[in-house]
Design an enzyme around this catalytic site. Structure first.
Site: not given
Ligand code: UDX
Length: 471
Positions: A153, A208, A212, A257, A264, A324
């Site tokens: 995770f 899992k 997501n 946004g 993922c 991100k």
């Molecule tokens: C994600 C899950 O959070 C993680 O638990 C899993 O193991 C893998 O997938 P990750 O892909 O690293 O992790 O990114 P995450 O921080 O979840 O952000 C995903 C996307 O959502 C990014 O593009 C981020 O900018 C966007 N996001 C996140 C939003 O648009 N708004 C939010 O409030 C949070």
């Protein structure tokens, strides 16, 4: 414990380095030659904060080593983690690689050992996994072994921290004939204080995917709510704050946004909808989550178009390319779609990202994208500045200085990360998702977008806020 980790991508390398940090003796197996060469020389081939230091440290103390050969390490390990890719270039599930990998390693696992699938796999594959592994053992003339799942995770950008101090450990039991698989994984995670949950393999994979899917749903929910905020002239952050104190709701992962990207969330939402449909089962909520997410990118481009009265021939500065901050990952990054759409509409798109690898890869992936090596270069002569990734250095840009180098003072904030007051003070028009649209008094009413509803262009209070959806 002796541990082998097959595949040294994001998931595998974090597992290897984290396991070494807990004192385990770890061998990381990597088949890709350039990646292995980089690792052997102590270089992490992607950006992940503090991972390089951890790898260096444990290469130094001998607890971690890398090799291309799996047989020796696997036959000496109690646990063999499999962390190979399960997604193809079209963002679909791909299980040939993991099948081939299991076929190679499973015959060599000791009878008292376990194979642990760490990669995220489609539920159908998990259903077939115990029989597949049993068959491989039988064909090799060996006893059955424990077949376990241990989904990760971790988030890119904080993956090391997430691994070392998880909020839960999920163990999925696919097959454990001698009932030692769970004990081995408990020993592996002995230093973790978080709850260890032992589930069936199918429950574990759905936990899992479910995590997501829920996170993605929260983001699309926030984006739909932000559109309502724009419609009614309200402020999304204030609205979320007004909701978040209810412990049943909470306030995290509700930032509006341009939507979610990465390896993922987008892929798992799309594939869940598609795979369920292939079994004749509809998932309308997840389908809507997917649609809303992709619509955000288009809305962003439409707004840029409207703000400059047509992007054809205009210069658009894109700040940020990665999906991100604190990663150099471009997988399913909204920036790529946004840049392509703008270029197709005739804009000249000039992008900057702090990550050199992201700049190089974006340039290779998006035809006619201009990539520069500083934010200042990107914004110089821009007709509109579009924030795509909220890297900290963009949030603190000196807007008063930037005002003197742009062609038009217009900023659109795709991450609701900038300070609208600072921008207004520097003379910029500011547009966002659910934060209203602000124009400095001296600029007057901006041109209405092509799709403006009738009669909404006039009567907008100058220097005040109004909803983007209103004009
Ligand atoms: C994600 C899950 O959070 C993680 O638990 C899993 O193991 C893998 O997938 P990750 O892909 O690293 O992790 O990114 P995450 O921080 O979840 O952000 C995903 C996307 O959502 C990014 O593009 C981020 O900018 C966007 N996001 C996140 C939003 O648009 N708004 C939010 O409030 C949070």
């Amino acid at each position: 414990m002796k541990v082998t980790v097959i595949g040294q991508g994001y998931v595998g390398l974090v597992t290897s380095a984290g396991a070494a940090a807990w004192g385990h003796e770890v061998v990381g197996v990597e088949r890709q030659e350039d990646r292995l060469r980089a690792l052997l020389s102590g270089h992490v081939p992607f950006h992940e904060p503090s991972l390089g230091e951890l790898v260096d440290l444990h290469l130094g103390d001998g607890r971690l080593r890398f090799t291309a050969d799996s047989q020796g390490p696997v036959s000496a390990s109690s646990l063999t983690f499999v962390a190979v890719g399960t997604v193809n270039a079209d963002q679909e599930w791909e299980t040939n690689t993991i099948r081939a990998c299991l076929a190679e390693v499973v015959p060599h696992i000791p009878d008292d050992g376990a194979v642990v699938v760490r990669s995220t796999c489609p539920p159908d594959f998990i259903g077939q996994l115990p029989a597949y592994v049993d068959g491989l053992r039988r064909d090799a003339g060996r006893e059955p072994i424990a077949v376990m799942l241990n989904p990760e995770f971790t988030k890119e950008g904080t993956a090391v921290q997430d691994f070392l101090t998880p909020d839960r450990v999920v163990i999925g039991v696919a097959s454990d004939p001698k009932e030692h698989g769970v004990a081995l994984l408990r020993e592996f995670y002995a230093q973790v204080e978080a709850p260890v949950l032992v589930l069936s393999a199918m429950d574990a994979i759905l936990a899992k995917l479910g995590a997501n899917l829920f996170l993605a749903t929260k983001i699309s929910f926030a984006n739909e709510l932000a559109a309502l905020c724009d419609l009614y002239g309200s402020q999304i952050e204030r609205v979320i704050e007004g909701m978040a104190h209810d412990p049943r709701i909470g306030g995290s992962f509700l930032r509006a946004g341009i939507g979610f990207g990465g390896s993922c969330l987008p892929h798992q939402v799309t594939m869940t909808v598609r795979e369920a449909a292939a079994r004749g089962h509809e998932t309308p909520l997840f389908a809507a989550v997917d649609d809303i997410n992709l619509r955000q990118r288009l809305t962003f481009v439409d707004r840029i178009d409207a703000l400059v009265d047509g992007v054809a021939g205009r210069r658009v500065a894109l700040l940020g390319l990665t999906f991100k901050p604190h990663t150099d990952d471009l997988r399913a990054a909204p920036s790529l779609d946004i840049a392509s759409m703008l270029i197709d509409r005739g804009a000249s798109v000039v992008a900057f990202d702090p990550m050199e690898t992201a700049r190089r890869n974006a340039k290779a992936q998006v035809r006619r994208l201009i990539v520069v090596s500083s934010a200042l270069e990107a914004v110089t002569d821009a007709d509109v500045i579009a924030l795509v990734t909220e890297w900290p250095e963009f949030v603190t840009l000196p807007w008063a200085q930037i005002a003197s180098v742009v062609r038009q003072r217009i900023v659109i904030d795709g991450r609701n990360a900038l300070d609208p007051d600072a921008l207004l003070e520097a003379g910029f028009v500011y547009s966002s998702f659910g934060r209203g649209h602000r124009i400095p008094a001296e600029l007057g009413v901006p041109a209405a977008p092509a799709r403006a509803p009738e009669g909404t262009r006039m009567g907008i209070p100058i220097g005040a806020e109004f909803a983007v959806g209103d004009f």
